[in-house]
Motif scaffolding. Sequence first.
Motif, PDB file in Angstrom:
ATOM      1  N   LEU A  88       0.839  -1.200   0.000  1.00 45.46           N
ATOM      2  CA  LEU A  88       0.000   0.000   0.000  1.00 45.46           C
ATOM      3  C   LEU A  88       0.869   1.244   0.000  1.00 45.46           C
ATOM      4  O   LEU A  88       1.957   1.266   0.578  1.00 45.46           O
ATOM      5  CB  LEU A  88      -0.919   0.011   1.228  1.00 45.46           C
ATOM      6  N   PHE A  89       0.368   2.289  -0.652  1.00 47.18           N
ATOM      7  CA  PHE A  89       1.054   3.572  -0.657  1.00 47.18           C
ATOM      8  C   PHE A  89       0.016   4.676  -0.552  1.00 47.18           C
ATOM      9  O   PHE A  89      -1.179   4.457  -0.791  1.00 47.18           O
ATOM     10  CB  PHE A  89       1.901   3.750  -1.919  1.00 47.18           C
ATOM     11  N   ALA A  90       0.471   5.871  -0.185  1.00 49.52           N
ATOM     12  CA  ALA A  90      -0.417   7.031  -0.078  1.00 49.52           C
ATOM     13  C   ALA A  90      -0.207   7.919  -1.295  1.00 49.52           C
ATOM     14  O   ALA A  90       0.879   8.469  -1.471  1.00 49.52           O
ATOM     15  CB  ALA A  90      -0.126   7.805   1.204  1.00 49.52           C
ATOM     16  N   PRO A  91      -1.196   8.065  -2.174  1.00 52.97           N
ATOM     17  CA  PRO A  91      -1.013   8.881  -3.377  1.00 52.97           C
ATOM     18  C   PRO A  91      -0.949  10.379  -3.097  1.00 52.97           C
ATOM     19  O   PRO A  91      -0.426  11.129  -3.913  1.00 52.97           O
ATOM     20  CB  PRO A  91      -2.231   8.531  -4.232  1.00 52.97           C
ATOM     21  N   ALA A  92      -1.479  10.819  -1.964  1.00 51.89           N
ATOM     22  CA  ALA A  92      -1.452  12.243  -1.627  1.00 51.89           C
ATOM     23  C   ALA A  92      -1.691  12.389  -0.128  1.00 51.89           C
ATOM     24  O   ALA A  92      -2.034  11.425   0.571  1.00 51.89           O
ATOM     25  CB  ALA A  92      -2.510  13.015  -2.421  1.00 51.89           C
ATOM     26  N   ARG A  93      -1.534  13.594   0.355  1.00 54.84           N
ATOM     27  CA  ARG A  93      -1.729  13.850   1.778  1.00 54.84           C
ATOM     28  C   ARG A  93      -3.195  13.653   2.153  1.00 54.84           C
ATOM     29  O   ARG A  93      -4.095  14.246   1.564  1.00 54.84           O
ATOM     30  CB  ARG A  93      -1.292  15.278   2.099  1.00 54.84           C
ATOM     31  N   GLY A  94      -3.421  12.792   3.141  1.00 58.13           N
ATOM     32  CA  GLY A  94      -4.770  12.521   3.608  1.00 58.13           C
ATOM     33  C   GLY A  94      -5.587  11.623   2.715  1.00 58.13           C
ATOM     34  O   GLY A  94      -6.773  11.401   2.981  1.00 58.13           O
ATOM     35  N   ALA A  95      -4.988  11.092   1.644  1.00 62.95           N
ATOM     36  CA  ALA A  95      -5.744  10.250   0.711  1.00 62.95           C
ATOM     37  C   ALA A  95      -5.865   8.828   1.242  1.00 62.95           C
ATOM     38  O   ALA A  95      -5.105   8.392   2.106  1.00 62.95           O
ATOM     39  CB  ALA A  95      -5.060  10.236  -0.657  1.00 62.95           C
ATOM     40  N   THR A  96      -6.823   8.110   0.719  1.00 61.61           N
ATOM     41  CA  THR A  96      -7.005   6.713   1.088  1.00 61.61           C
ATOM     42  C   THR A  96      -5.834   5.881   0.576  1.00 61.61           C
ATOM     43  O   THR A  96      -5.424   6.035  -0.586  1.00 61.61           O
ATOM     44  CB  THR A  96      -8.317   6.171   0.483  1.00 61.61           C
TER      45      THR A  96
ATOM     46  N   GLY B  10       8.172  10.416  -0.546  1.00 64.03           N
ATOM     47  CA  GLY B  10       8.483  10.570  -1.953  1.00 64.03           C
ATOM     48  C   GLY B  10       8.703  12.026  -2.313  1.00 64.03           C
ATOM     49  O   GLY B  10       8.758  12.915  -1.454  1.00 64.03           O
ATOM     50  N   SER B  11       8.815  12.292  -3.585  1.00 65.01           N
ATOM     51  CA  SER B  11       9.094  13.646  -4.044  1.00 65.01           C
ATOM     52  C   SER B  11       7.973  14.614  -3.678  1.00 65.01           C
ATOM     53  O   SER B  11       8.231  15.759  -3.268  1.00 65.01           O
ATOM     54  CB  SER B  11       9.310  13.637  -5.563  1.00 65.01           C
ATOM     55  N   GLU B  12       6.718  14.173  -3.787  1.00 63.00           N
ATOM     56  CA  GLU B  12       5.608  15.078  -3.508  1.00 63.00           C
ATOM     57  C   GLU B  12       5.482  15.375  -2.013  1.00 63.00           C
ATOM     58  O   GLU B  12       5.191  16.512  -1.624  1.00 63.00           O
ATOM     59  CB  GLU B  12       4.310  14.473  -4.047  1.00 63.00           C
TER      60      GLU B  12
END
Length: 671
Positions: free
Chosen positions: A399-407, A436-438
């Motif tokens: 699992l990874f987080a695609p953005a801040r606060g994302a599922t 990551g970079s973001e």
Amino acid sequence: MASDSEIPGGPRDVARILVDSPLPQLDRLFDYAVPPELAREVSQGVRVKVPLRTAGRVLEGFVIELDEEDDADRPLSEIESVVSEAVVLPDRLFRVARAVADRAAGSAVDVLRLAMPRRMVRAEKAWLAGPPADAPVIASDARASVSACLDRHPELTDALAQGARVAVDAPPGVSNGLPEWTMTLAAAATHTLAHGASAIVAVPDHRDLDLLDARLRTLVPDAAIVRHDAQQSGPERYANFLRTLEDAPCIVIGNRSAVYAPVSQPGLIALWDDGDSLFEEPLSPYVHARDAALVRQSLDGGALMFCGYTRTTDVERLVGIGFVRDIPARRRASPRVVLGAPQDSPQTGRIPSAAFRSVREAIDSGPVLVQVARPGYAPSLVCAECRSPARCLPCGGPLFAPARGATPTCGWCGRGAMRWVCAHCESTRVRLASSGSERTADELGRAFPGVRVIVADGAHPVQEVDDMPSLVVATRGAEPLAPGGYRAVLLLDGDRMLQAPDLRIGEACLRWWSNAAALAAPGATVHLVGVTGPVARALATWSQPAYARAELAERAPLHMPPVARVARVDGDTPQVEEALRKLRDDVPELASDAVLGPVPLEDVSGRRRSRALVRFDYARGSAVAASLRASVVQAAMKARSRKPRQKSASGRSRAPANTLAVRLDVVDPEL
């Protein structure tokens, strides 16, 4: 009156044809009779169509040799037709393809597929009808710029004239909006062109290719630059290939396949940053561009130049045995590198306080580069309670987080983990295990309010940034160019990069960090965070060749690449065992511990499969390659001789496919 070729029992014209087929048993020359009506059209290097009796069909091929024989009673099939009168396979290209294939236990046709773009009829007709290219003329101001650049490496000019093999350490920095390494390579290529010979320069990717192209166009006429680029259209690629067949010298620039460009008078073959994994050919016979360049230089002559900020262990081995000459710079230039331990705090996050202050001071005068290991926001997640890796419940993917606060999202199936539960402690909370970079850009944006933050990675490609204040967060290899140089460089996640299970990870990390540090402006500080040991010291002292020598010394007792060559053999267990027995018989000089394995692999369709590694000295390379190649051919012939047991999608029966595969010069051996 009948001609000699028409008289029964008289002499006849014979062409030796290389058939364009992927079957390993067809990797040889076949004799075909030249019918009288085609005698004027058939010449060495042209494409023809010939019947293949074993396949019951007509295939394309290339005329390699022409001969005349007296034994007209020998049954020979005739050439069916000539595809084109264009000589697209000169003898110099076939010799290189044959030698490269023999070294790698592969087929010459597979090498030619890498060297020759797909035929485009209109482009070929236009080339045949057009005038030959003119010899380029180098302007006097360009010659002066080249001489000034070559003066930095006093031995390089003589090496180019002598056709020597050299290793050159590229100067770091940026000049005239382009990296300094582009000037070093462009100067060597222009110097070669000015003396009436062609130059071939291979670089890893399209970004480097664009930079080199821009530098060369300031020194030589545009018509003298021939670009081999996978992003070009088919007709353009083929037209550029045809240009390299002409006698007029040129400068060929491109990626890994450019080393095969069939220029008539090669005076220089140069590789930039040969440690980049993009130089590893993913297609059979899997020959690294560096090895192909070495083979070609030994056949065609001319100079061979390896240039980079770092020195690969492969090149350093050649320097150590005297096969390649080390060319030091007249004046040593290196960035100012500071080593620092990580320090986490609410104010600085992953950045040590000293590096944080350096970034704050430098940001007012221009861009600052921050290199991170991976793209995205949080590339990996763990359980907040037991720290176990968070896995997708349906498929088991990470699992990874695609953005801040994302599922959290699965990296394999793409499902969102709405109701995730830890399989070990049944916790329902996850924790960000990496940045990551973001996410790094998000953290730096809060730490430096009001400063522009730019993300550069695979999803956000950025070629260049201006000299205005900004924070540039880039993944390794995706760093944009700053025309005036970065005012500071911050290298993060170094400890995480070094943890990769790779034999050459230290070498790779040193190359990533050196390439980023070389983009710094003169006097700018480069901070390497959280890394100590030999790799960090090599970066701080800018002594990459010394690190490569130390790596070679450590690998020597283990006989690991590049101290020794390694071949990987895998396939059905009986085939692998038979190939290893044949190898022992053909090359009895192999050491008793040369073969590692075989070890079982996962069953496929109920077959027992195995894999083995073979370690051998460079002196035994030809014998080992010939033996393994013979085993592949034998296995393929046995597969075709069996009774067909499979059916294709059309319902036709076909013989079982050959499963024995051989790959030489494995970079990172693993069973």
